[in-house]
Write a protein that holds these residues in place. Structure first.
Motif, PDB file in Angstrom:
ATOM      1  N   VAL A  96     -60.162  13.244 -63.833  1.00 28.86           N
ATOM      2  CA  VAL A  96     -59.195  12.487 -63.030  1.00 28.86           C
ATOM      3  C   VAL A  96     -59.872  11.870 -61.809  1.00 28.86           C
ATOM      4  CG1 VAL A  96     -57.080  12.654 -61.677  1.00 28.86           C
ATOM      5  CG2 VAL A  96     -57.264  13.875 -63.845  1.00 28.86           C
ATOM      6  N   LEU A  97     -60.729  12.629 -61.143  1.00 24.68           N
ATOM      7  CA  LEU A  97     -61.381  12.089 -59.948  1.00 24.68           C
ATOM      8  C   LEU A  97     -62.430  11.043 -60.306  1.00 24.68           C
ATOM      9  CD1 LEU A  97     -61.690  15.261 -57.696  1.00 24.68           C
ATOM     10  CD2 LEU A  97     -59.905  13.525 -57.756  1.00 24.68           C
ATOM     11  N   ALA A  98     -63.087  11.191 -61.465  1.00 29.07           N
ATOM     12  CA  ALA A  98     -64.016  10.156 -61.912  1.00 29.07           C
ATOM     13  C   ALA A  98     -63.260   8.878 -62.247  1.00 29.07           C
ATOM     14  CB  ALA A  98     -64.802  10.637 -63.123  1.00 29.07           C
ATOM     15  N   SER A  99     -62.078   9.032 -62.830  1.00 28.34           N
ATOM     16  CA  SER A  99     -61.230   7.876 -63.105  1.00 28.34           C
ATOM     17  C   SER A  99     -60.886   7.152 -61.810  1.00 28.34           C
ATOM     18  CB  SER A  99     -59.950   8.331 -63.810  1.00 28.34           C
ATOM     19  OG  SER A  99     -58.990   7.312 -63.833  1.00 28.34           O
ATOM     20  N   ALA A 100     -60.562   7.928 -60.777  1.00 26.83           N
ATOM     21  CA  ALA A 100     -60.251   7.317 -59.484  1.00 26.83           C
ATOM     22  C   ALA A 100     -61.462   6.584 -58.918  1.00 26.83           C
ATOM     23  CB  ALA A 100     -59.789   8.397 -58.500  1.00 26.83           C
ATOM     24  N   LYS A 101     -62.640   7.165 -59.103  1.00 31.80           N
ATOM     25  CA  LYS A 101     -63.862   6.534 -58.594  1.00 31.80           C
ATOM     26  C   LYS A 101     -64.123   5.205 -59.301  1.00 31.80           C
ATOM     27  CE  LYS A 101     -68.508   7.999 -57.196  1.00 31.80           C
ATOM     28  NZ  LYS A 101     -68.188   8.288 -55.801  1.00 31.80           N
ATOM     29  N   VAL A 102     -63.875   5.181 -60.623  1.00 32.51           N
ATOM     30  CA  VAL A 102     -64.053   3.940 -61.374  1.00 32.51           C
ATOM     31  C   VAL A 102     -63.084   2.879 -60.892  1.00 32.51           C
ATOM     32  CG1 VAL A 102     -63.781   2.892 -63.658  1.00 32.51           C
ATOM     33  CG2 VAL A 102     -65.016   5.047 -63.424  1.00 32.51           C
ATOM     34  N   ARG A 103     -61.812   3.256 -60.722  1.00 29.66           N
ATOM     35  CA  ARG A 103     -60.816   2.281 -60.270  1.00 29.66           C
ATOM     36  C   ARG A 103     -61.138   1.763 -58.871  1.00 29.66           C
ATOM     37  NH1 ARG A 103     -57.167   6.001 -62.480  1.00 29.66           N
ATOM     38  NH2 ARG A 103     -56.406   6.587 -60.405  1.00 29.66           N
ATOM     39  N   ASP A 104     -61.686   2.636 -58.043  1.00 27.99           N
ATOM     40  CA  ASP A 104     -62.064   2.215 -56.697  1.00 27.99           C
ATOM     41  C   ASP A 104     -63.191   1.185 -56.754  1.00 27.99           C
ATOM     42  OD1 ASP A 104     -61.980   2.514 -53.748  1.00 27.99           O
ATOM     43  OD2 ASP A 104     -63.976   3.363 -54.020  1.00 27.99           O
ATOM     44  N   HIS A 105     -64.172   1.418 -57.625  1.00 24.97           N
ATOM     45  CA  HIS A 105     -65.267   0.456 -57.775  1.00 24.97           C
ATOM     46  C   HIS A 105     -64.756  -0.872 -58.346  1.00 24.97           C
ATOM     47  CE1 HIS A 105     -68.501   2.964 -56.475  1.00 24.97           C
ATOM     48  NE2 HIS A 105     -68.332   3.874 -57.416  1.00 24.97           N
ATOM     49  N   VAL A 106     -63.787  -0.804 -59.259  1.00 21.04           N
ATOM     50  CA  VAL A 106     -63.203  -2.026 -59.807  1.00 21.04           C
ATOM     51  C   VAL A 106     -62.493  -2.804 -58.707  1.00 21.04           C
ATOM     52  CG1 VAL A 106     -61.435  -2.936 -61.365  1.00 21.04           C
ATOM     53  CG2 VAL A 106     -62.993  -1.149 -62.153  1.00 21.04           C
ATOM     54  N   ALA A 107     -61.704  -2.090 -57.881  1.00 21.60           N
ATOM     55  CA  ALA A 107     -60.977  -2.750 -56.792  1.00 21.60           C
ATOM     56  C   ALA A 107     -61.933  -3.397 -55.793  1.00 21.60           C
ATOM     57  CB  ALA A 107     -60.073  -1.739 -56.084  1.00 21.60           C
ATOM     58  N   ASP A 108     -63.077  -2.751 -55.566  1.00 16.83           N
ATOM     59  CA  ASP A 108     -64.063  -3.300 -54.616  1.00 16.83           C
ATOM     60  C   ASP A 108     -64.928  -4.383 -55.251  1.00 16.83           C
ATOM     61  OD1 ASP A 108     -63.126  -1.586 -52.700  1.00 16.83           O
ATOM     62  OD2 ASP A 108     -64.707  -0.087 -52.965  1.00 16.83           O
ATOM     63  N   GLY A 109     -64.875  -4.513 -56.584  1.00 17.81           N
ATOM     64  CA  GLY A 109     -65.698  -5.507 -57.259  1.00 17.81           C
ATOM     65  C   GLY A 109     -67.180  -5.219 -57.153  1.00 17.81           C
ATOM     66  N   ASP A 110     -67.543  -3.949 -57.316  1.00 20.10           N
ATOM     67  CA  ASP A 110     -68.947  -3.564 -57.165  1.00 20.10           C
ATOM     68  C   ASP A 110     -69.764  -3.973 -58.389  1.00 20.10           C
ATOM     69  OD1 ASP A 110     -68.374  -2.417 -54.732  1.00 20.10           O
ATOM     70  OD2 ASP A 110     -68.073  -0.409 -55.562  1.00 20.10           O
ATOM     71  N   GLY A 111     -70.910  -4.600 -58.151  1.00 15.43           N
ATOM     72  CA  GLY A 111     -71.863  -4.903 -59.209  1.00 15.43           C
ATOM     73  C   GLY A 111     -71.259  -5.666 -60.370  1.00 15.43           C
ATOM     74  N   LEU A 112     -71.501  -5.170 -61.592  1.00 13.57           N
ATOM     75  CA  LEU A 112     -71.001  -5.821 -62.795  1.00 13.57           C
ATOM     76  C   LEU A 112     -69.483  -5.807 -62.885  1.00 13.57           C
ATOM     77  CD1 LEU A 112     -73.529  -4.496 -65.476  1.00 13.57           C
ATOM     78  CD2 LEU A 112     -73.386  -6.814 -64.551  1.00 13.57           C
ATOM     79  N   LEU A 113     -68.840  -4.940 -62.116  1.00 14.70           N
ATOM     80  CA  LEU A 113     -67.385  -4.852 -62.164  1.00 14.70           C
ATOM     81  C   LEU A 113     -66.711  -6.077 -61.555  1.00 14.70           C
ATOM     82  CD1 LEU A 113     -66.940  -1.067 -61.330  1.00 14.70           C
ATOM     83  CD2 LEU A 113     -66.721  -2.175 -63.544  1.00 14.70           C
ATOM     84  N   ARG A 114     -67.503  -6.974 -60.956  1.00 14.22           N
ATOM     85  CA  ARG A 114     -66.936  -8.242 -60.510  1.00 14.22           C
ATOM     86  C   ARG A 114     -66.511  -9.106 -61.694  1.00 14.22           C
ATOM     87  NH1 ARG A 114     -71.400  -8.056 -56.794  1.00 14.22           N
ATOM     88  NH2 ARG A 114     -70.691  -7.732 -54.640  1.00 14.22           N
ATOM     89  N   ARG A 115     -67.136  -8.852 -62.851  1.00 13.33           N
ATOM     90  CA  ARG A 115     -66.820  -9.641 -64.039  1.00 13.33           C
ATOM     91  C   ARG A 115     -65.569  -9.082 -64.711  1.00 13.33           C
ATOM     92  NH1 ARG A 115     -72.905 -10.257 -66.699  1.00 13.33           N
ATOM     93  NH2 ARG A 115     -73.901 -11.180 -64.844  1.00 13.33           N
ATOM     94  N   ARG A 116     -64.635  -9.970 -65.021  1.00 12.01           N
ATOM     95  CA  ARG A 116     -63.334  -9.526 -65.535  1.00 12.01           C
ATOM     96  C   ARG A 116     -63.424  -8.717 -66.823  1.00 12.01           C
ATOM     97  NH1 ARG A 116     -59.190 -14.623 -64.424  1.00 12.01           N
ATOM     98  NH2 ARG A 116     -59.315 -14.554 -62.128  1.00 12.01           N
ATOM     99  N   PRO A 117     -64.218  -9.126 -67.814  1.00 13.30           N
ATOM    100  CA  PRO A 117     -64.274  -8.309 -69.038  1.00 13.30           C
ATOM    101  C   PRO A 117     -64.779  -6.889 -68.780  1.00 13.30           C
ATOM    102  CG  PRO A 117     -65.203 -10.489 -69.426  1.00 13.30           C
ATOM    103  CD  PRO A 117     -65.027 -10.359 -67.953  1.00 13.30           C
ATOM    104  N   VAL A 118     -65.795  -6.763 -67.905  1.00 17.65           N
ATOM    105  CA  VAL A 118     -66.329  -5.439 -67.593  1.00 17.65           C
ATOM    106  C   VAL A 118     -65.292  -4.619 -66.831  1.00 17.65           C
ATOM    107  CG1 VAL A 118     -68.168  -4.178 -66.425  1.00 17.65           C
ATOM    108  CG2 VAL A 118     -68.678  -6.346 -67.571  1.00 17.65           C
TER     109      VAL A 118
END
Length: 410
Positions: A96-118
């Motif tokens: 659950v906490l790793a899931s939260a960390k992933v969503r946080d990185h998505v919200a911040d647009g970190d690295g490859l997560l800036r790309r919509r498909p990723v």
């Protein structure tokens, strides 16, 4: 493997090193058993503390360990690993906490997560981890919705924060999540009287995790333009350090109020290694194996090769101390691994801290080798308590420190 409690294993006795690895491997294998191979990616050093706390309060039984098969991360050796409800709770919380960390990185647009498909793929993975954690939590009587709700509130709190916002307002969701996880270990262990002090320890542990993450990332966040709680609220590092020191003291007091069957490892991780984590984040201590590190006495270590041998050939015939020298029989041939298998084992070791902070088996020759941390010149509580083997084998009540007058405030 993320987490703030990353002990150099040279500071642990052999018994505590074995116990620590048993919980780490137990968490990893619980993730695999309940949620599949890919879930093992969320194995982390802080999650295993939930397993440690559960076992520390439980009565000793013969079924609390099982022998796991060979693993590349253990140099293809078997090992005893923790099993049971503590490891499964740790797995659920980690997901659950790793899931939260992933969503946080998505919200911040970190690295490859800036790309919509990723980003879309990452969100699907995070949602799957939430559901998996909820299933295991429900089987253990733990409602992971408490964690999800706390994490979901984090985004709104951060958006509303600005200069002058109290830093503890921002850390509150993390504190709530970790308090719930720590308190439930008392339920699993059948010690409901421990729920309140362990909830307090968990709350302060969550505060430390959030603050140390902010301190370590502040410069990188400033360079990338990412949001950081210290920068956003205008909080100085001195104030952040004060809050961390207060939390450290509070964790120790809370642990004193809890009853343990065997609390040695829990005490070492949450009283001593947690202090090392704070010192590491603020740069007030370092291990001497790190090139250019500034030690407590103000001296700097010289850069050295990570795994290079000392100058000269210690096994040359002219070396009196080496094999082939006067009075020394030649060293018998060793059973060496092949090139490919040795490379696979080396890759596994390189992904863990064993080559840095443990004793490991050479991937090719099978020789026992010491990790870099055996040279460590650790200060603060690490050295002073070793004089009386504090927290490891002193046998104090509940695994507490003996009365070595070192000022470590155990």
């Amino acid at each position: 493997m993320f987490g703030i409690v990353r002990p150099c294993t040279h500071r642990l006795s052999e018994g505590l090193r074995t116990e620590w690895m048993a919980h780490l491997c137990g968490l990893c294998l619980a993730l695999r058993s309940d949620h599949g191979q890919f879930a093992r990616i969320v194995t982390n050093y802080d999650g295993l503390i939930v397993s440690v706390l559960t076992e520390a309060q439980s009565e000793r039984t013969t079924g609390r360990r099982r022998t796991a098969g060979p693993c590349p991360l253990r140099a293809m050796r078997t090992a005893p690993v923790a099993r049971g409800e503590g490891a499964r709770l740790a797995a659920a919380v980690s997901l659950v906490l790793a899931s939260a960390k992933v969503r946080d990185h998505v919200a911040d647009g970190d690295g490859l997560l800036r790309r919509r498909p990723v980003a879309a793929a990452a969100r699907r993975v995070a949602a799957g981890w939430d559901r998996a954690g909820a299933r295991t939590g429900a089987q253990l009587g733990f409602d992971t919705a408490l964690l999800v709700d706390a994490v979901d509130r984090q985004t709104g709190i951060e958006l509303a924060a600005g200069p002058g916002t109290p830093l503890l307002t921002i850390t509150e969701p993390t504190e709530t999540a970790t308090a719930a996880a720590f308190a439930h270990t008392a339920v699993l262990a059948g010690r409901p009287q421990n729920a309140e002090p362990l909830a307090e320890a968990g709350r302060l542990f969550g505060r430390l995790a959030h603050l140390l993450d902010a301190v370590e990332d502040q410069e990188a966040d400033a360079a990338s333009g990412a949001w950081n709680p210290l920068t956003a609220t205008g909080t100085s590092r001195a104030e952040a350090r004060r809050l961390c020191d207060d939390a450290l003291h509070g964790v120790r007091l809370a642990l004193r109020d809890a009853e343990f069957t065997d609390g040695k490892l829990a005490h070492v991780l949450l009283a001593h290694e947690l202090r090392q984590s704070v010192d590491r984040a603020f740069g007030t201590t370092a291990c001497s194996h790190q090139p250019g590190a500034v030690l407590l006495d103000g001296t700097a270590t010289a850069p050295t090769g990570a795994y290079g041998p000392p100058p000269g050939n210690p096994y040359a015939p002219t070396n009196p101390g080496g094999p082939g020298g006067p009075g020394q029989p030649p060293e018998p041939p060793r059973d060496r691994r092949g090139l490919i298998m040795g490379c696979l084992v080396w890759a596994g070791l390189a992904c863990t801290c064993q080559m840095c902070c443990g004793t490991f088996e050479d991937p090719w020759s099978h020789q026992r080798r010491e990790g870099l941390c055996h040279q460590c010149d650790c200060g603060n509580c690490g050295d002073c308590c070793e004089c009386c083997n504090c927290c490891s084998n002193c046998g104090g009540e509940d695994g507490g420190c003996c009365n070595c007058d070192c000022g470590c405030d155990c």
